[in-house]
Design a protein around this motif. Structure first.
Motif, PDB file in Angstrom:
ATOM      1  N   TYR A   1       0.813  -1.215   0.000  1.00 19.02           N
ATOM      2  CA  TYR A   1       0.000   0.000   0.000  1.00 19.02           C
ATOM      3  C   TYR A   1       0.848   1.267   0.000  1.00 19.02           C
ATOM      4  CZ  TYR A   1      -4.263  -2.636   0.703  1.00 19.02           C
ATOM      5  OH  TYR A   1      -5.322  -3.474   0.535  1.00 19.02           O
ATOM      6  N   ARG A   2       2.074   1.182   0.475  1.00 15.63           N
ATOM      7  CA  ARG A   2       3.003   2.311   0.524  1.00 15.63           C
ATOM      8  C   ARG A   2       2.417   3.520   1.250  1.00 15.63           C
ATOM      9  NH1 ARG A   2       5.481   1.551  -5.513  1.00 15.63           N
ATOM     10  NH2 ARG A   2       6.185  -0.555  -5.097  1.00 15.63           N
ATOM     11  N   CYS A   3       1.706   3.256   2.315  1.00 18.39           N
ATOM     12  CA  CYS A   3       1.146   4.317   3.149  1.00 18.39           C
ATOM     13  C   CYS A   3       2.159   4.683   4.224  1.00 18.39           C
ATOM     14  CB  CYS A   3      -0.130   3.833   3.828  1.00 18.39           C
ATOM     15  SG  CYS A   3      -1.466   3.509   2.680  1.00 18.39           S
ATOM     16  N   PRO A   4       2.151   5.932   4.693  1.00 16.00           N
ATOM     17  CA  PRO A   4       3.094   6.295   5.747  1.00 16.00           C
ATOM     18  C   PRO A   4       2.790   5.585   7.073  1.00 16.00           C
ATOM     19  CG  PRO A   4       1.611   8.102   5.280  1.00 16.00           C
ATOM     20  CD  PRO A   4       1.343   7.045   4.252  1.00 16.00           C
ATOM     21  N   ARG A   5       1.542   5.225   7.298  1.00 17.19           N
ATOM     22  CA  ARG A   5       1.146   4.527   8.516  1.00 17.19           C
ATOM     23  C   ARG A   5       0.053   3.521   8.184  1.00 17.19           C
ATOM     24  NH1 ARG A   5       4.844   7.338   9.337  1.00 17.19           N
ATOM     25  NH2 ARG A   5       5.345   8.551  11.177  1.00 17.19           N
ATOM     26  N   ILE A   6       0.092   2.390   8.883  1.00 15.15           N
ATOM     27  CA  ILE A   6      -0.952   1.377   8.766  1.00 15.15           C
ATOM     28  C   ILE A   6      -1.297   0.941  10.180  1.00 15.15           C
ATOM     29  CG2 ILE A   6      -1.520  -0.949   7.978  1.00 15.15           C
ATOM     30  CD1 ILE A   6       0.390  -0.482   5.625  1.00 15.15           C
ATOM     31  N   LEU A   7      -2.585   0.889  10.499  1.00 15.84           N
ATOM     32  CA  LEU A   7      -3.043   0.417  11.792  1.00 15.84           C
ATOM     33  C   LEU A   7      -3.122  -1.099  11.747  1.00 15.84           C
ATOM     34  CD1 LEU A   7      -4.319   1.008  14.621  1.00 15.84           C
ATOM     35  CD2 LEU A   7      -6.526   0.944  13.448  1.00 15.84           C
ATOM     36  N   LEU A   8      -2.328  -1.754  12.590  1.00 18.10           N
ATOM     37  CA  LEU A   8      -2.378  -3.205  12.679  1.00 18.10           C
ATOM     38  C   LEU A   8      -3.398  -3.601  13.730  1.00 18.10           C
ATOM     39  CD1 LEU A   8       1.414  -4.171  12.652  1.00 18.10           C
ATOM     40  CD2 LEU A   8      -0.179  -4.141  10.744  1.00 18.10           C
ATOM     41  N   ASP A   9      -4.294  -4.493  13.375  1.00 19.59           N
ATOM     42  CA  ASP A   9      -5.317  -4.979  14.290  1.00 19.59           C
ATOM     43  C   ASP A   9      -5.370  -6.488  14.180  1.00 19.59           C
ATOM     44  OD1 ASP A   9      -7.437  -5.171  16.054  1.00 19.59           O
ATOM     45  OD2 ASP A   9      -8.781  -3.891  14.899  1.00 19.59           O
ATOM     46  N   ALA A  10      -5.887  -7.125  15.190  1.00 17.76           N
ATOM     47  CA  ALA A  10      -6.002  -8.575  15.185  1.00 17.76           C
ATOM     48  C   ALA A  10      -7.043  -9.019  14.159  1.00 17.76           C
ATOM     49  CB  ALA A  10      -6.410  -9.057  16.569  1.00 17.76           C
ATOM     50  N   ALA A  11      -6.760 -10.132  13.527  1.00 22.18           N
ATOM     51  CA  ALA A  11      -7.746 -10.729  12.623  1.00 22.18           C
ATOM     52  C   ALA A  11      -8.812 -11.400  13.478  1.00 22.18           C
ATOM     53  CB  ALA A  11      -7.078 -11.750  11.720  1.00 22.18           C
ATOM     54  N   ALA A  12     -10.063 -11.202  13.119  1.00 25.85           N
ATOM     55  CA  ALA A  12     -11.158 -11.799  13.877  1.00 25.85           C
ATOM     56  C   ALA A  12     -12.262 -12.224  12.919  1.00 25.85           C
ATOM     57  CB  ALA A  12     -11.693 -10.807  14.896  1.00 25.85           C
ATOM     58  N   GLU A  13     -12.990 -13.235  13.336  1.00 22.11           N
ATOM     59  CA  GLU A  13     -14.108 -13.734  12.530  1.00 22.11           C
ATOM     60  C   GLU A  13     -15.188 -12.661  12.359  1.00 22.11           C
ATOM     61  OE1 GLU A  13     -14.645 -17.060  11.351  1.00 22.11           O
ATOM     62  OE2 GLU A  13     -12.558 -17.486  11.862  1.00 22.11           O
ATOM     63  N   VAL A  14     -15.464 -11.942  13.432  1.00 20.14           N
ATOM     64  CA  VAL A  14     -16.506 -10.920  13.426  1.00 20.14           C
ATOM     65  C   VAL A  14     -15.829  -9.566  13.617  1.00 20.14           C
ATOM     66  CG1 VAL A  14     -18.576 -10.092  14.601  1.00 20.14           C
ATOM     67  CG2 VAL A  14     -18.123 -12.549  14.441  1.00 20.14           C
TER      68      VAL A  14
ATOM     69  N   PRO B   1       2.128 -12.114  17.685  1.00 20.31           N
ATOM     70  CA  PRO B   1       3.497 -11.674  17.960  1.00 20.31           C
ATOM     71  C   PRO B   1       4.453 -11.809  16.770  1.00 20.31           C
ATOM     72  CG  PRO B   1       2.669 -12.975  19.782  1.00 20.31           C
ATOM     73  CD  PRO B   1       1.654 -13.061  18.674  1.00 20.31           C
ATOM     74  N   ASN B   2       4.288 -12.835  15.928  1.00 17.17           N
ATOM     75  CA  ASN B   2       5.203 -12.987  14.789  1.00 17.17           C
ATOM     76  C   ASN B   2       5.062 -11.839  13.797  1.00 17.17           C
ATOM     77  OD1 ASN B   2       2.633 -14.027  14.023  1.00 17.17           O
ATOM     78  ND2 ASN B   2       3.573 -15.155  12.343  1.00 17.17           N
ATOM     79  N   ILE B   3       3.884 -11.266  13.683  1.00 23.06           N
ATOM     80  CA  ILE B   3       3.691 -10.116  12.798  1.00 23.06           C
ATOM     81  C   ILE B   3       4.373  -8.889  13.410  1.00 23.06           C
ATOM     82  CG2 ILE B   3       1.972  -8.523  11.842  1.00 23.06           C
ATOM     83  CD1 ILE B   3       0.108 -10.954  11.553  1.00 23.06           C
ATOM     84  N   LEU B   4       4.208  -8.706  14.708  1.00 27.61           N
ATOM     85  CA  LEU B   4       4.827  -7.557  15.363  1.00 27.61           C
ATOM     86  C   LEU B   4       6.351  -7.626  15.318  1.00 27.61           C
ATOM     87  CD1 LEU B   4       2.528  -7.112  18.466  1.00 27.61           C
ATOM     88  CD2 LEU B   4       2.646  -5.678  16.439  1.00 27.61           C
ATOM     89  N   LYS B   5       6.912  -8.808  15.461  1.00 27.88           N
ATOM     90  CA  LYS B   5       8.372  -8.953  15.422  1.00 27.88           C
ATOM     91  C   LYS B   5       8.939  -8.563  14.069  1.00 27.88           C
ATOM     92  CE  LYS B   5       8.761 -12.628  18.811  1.00 27.88           C
ATOM     93  NZ  LYS B   5       9.048 -14.043  19.035  1.00 27.88           N
TER      94      LYS B   5
END
Length: 95
Positions: free
Chosen positions: A10-23, A33-37
């Motif tokens: 996306y080449r955005c200056p910032r992206i909000l990372l959130d947990a994947a959830a069914e709903v 944690p592996n994504i954050l690392k």
């Protein structure tokens, strides 16, 4: 990983990372944690952040922004004034 390369496309200056959830919305789960690392960009973070765990998250990850919307609710969609005050008190102690 797959998620990181997709976000970087996306080449955005910032992206909000959130947990994947069914709903969508307020699952109370955190980002894996592996994504954050592997994340090497300024971090905006949501998912599973509460007044009880915000100190550890901020110290470990140093995010620029956190979203703790459901983490300060006393019921779905109802914010708790006490939990909000606790969050802001925690901020003054961290920084």
């Amino acid at each position: 990983t797959q998620h990181i390369s997709a976000a970087e496309d996306y080449r955005c200056p910032r992206i909000l990372l959130d947990a994947a959830a069914e709903v969508p919305g307020g699952s109370g789960q955190g980002v894996k944690p592996n994504i954050l690392k592997s994340w090497r960009h300024p971090l905006w973070l949501a998912g599973g952040i509460t007044p009880d765990n915000v100190r550890g998250i901020v110290r470990a990850r140093r995010p620029e922004l956190i979203d703790l919307a459901s983490g300060v609710e006393e019921a779905p969609g109802v914010k708790s004034a006490d939990r909000m005050r606790a969050r802001f008190q925690e901020r003054t102690e961290i920084f």
